[in-house]
Design a protein around this motif. Structure first.
Motif, PDB file in Angstrom:
ATOM      1  N   ARG A  78       0.858  -1.181   0.000  1.00 36.54           N
ATOM      2  CA  ARG A  78       0.000   0.000   0.000  1.00 36.54           C
ATOM      3  C   ARG A  78       0.895   1.232   0.000  1.00 36.54           C
ATOM      4  N   ASP A  80       0.866   5.797  -0.217  1.00 36.85           N
ATOM      5  CA  ASP A  80      -0.014   6.941   0.002  1.00 36.85           C
ATOM      6  C   ASP A  80      -0.122   7.873  -1.194  1.00 36.85           C
ATOM      7  N   ASN A  81       0.842   7.838  -2.113  1.00 37.89           N
ATOM      8  CA  ASN A  81       0.798   8.700  -3.296  1.00 37.89           C
ATOM      9  C   ASN A  81       1.574   8.000  -4.409  1.00 37.89           C
ATOM     10  N   LEU A  82       0.871   7.241  -5.223  1.00 36.91           N
ATOM     11  CA  LEU A  82       1.516   6.413  -6.241  1.00 36.91           C
ATOM     12  C   LEU A  82       2.257   7.248  -7.275  1.00 36.91           C
ATOM     13  N   GLU A 123      -2.195   2.337  -4.462  1.00 37.50           N
ATOM     14  CA  GLU A 123      -2.765   3.473  -3.735  1.00 37.50           C
ATOM     15  C   GLU A 123      -4.255   3.185  -3.611  1.00 37.50           C
TER      16      GLU A 123
END
Length: 134
Positions: A78, A80-82, A123
């Motif tokens: 996971r 937070d900002n791909l 994300e």
């Protein structure tokens, strides 16, 4: 009844220098390494719409999902900002083999680590009607 509530650990057999591979994950994916060389991933800081979850799945023996890796596994992390992470990885010369792609439950991309393992980056977003395409 007892049940599975998440992934308790992910273990990789390295083909080369395990310390160098751990350092790669720390540098490029901001994996918080502990003094003993591994990482403990905690979910309280995850602010994703889905509230934090981990998916486990078995692929068919003839699946090409992990290609071009020849490994018998792939790990999904996971993020937070791909888009920002992909820009950082491109700048660092990391092999990006796919994505980004948008789906109902988030954005995905795939990279290769120095040991030839395909890594999925995700994300997340809540799976609901507002995220479904036409």
């Amino acid at each position: 009844m007892a049940r599975i509530t998440g992934i308790g650990g992910v273990f990789l057999k390295c083909r080369g220098d395990s310390a160098a591979l751990a350092a790669w994950y720390e540098k490029h994916l901001d994996m918080p390494l502990e003094p003993w060389g591994g990482a403990i991933l905690r979910w309280p800081d995850d602010k994703a719409e889905d509230g934090g979850l981990t998916v486990w799945h078995l692929a068919q023996r003839d699946s090409q999902w992990f290609s071009p890796s020849e490994s018998s596994f792939m790990i999904n992390y996971r993020v937070d900002n791909l888009d920002e992470l992909l820009a950082q990885l491109r700048e660092a010369g990391v092999d990006i083999v796919g994505g980004p792609e948008s789906h109902e439950n988030g954005k995905f991309a795939w990279i290769m680590d120095p040991d030839g393992n395909k890594v999925e980056l995700w994300e997340p977003m809540a799976w609901d009607e507002k995220n479904k395409g036409p």
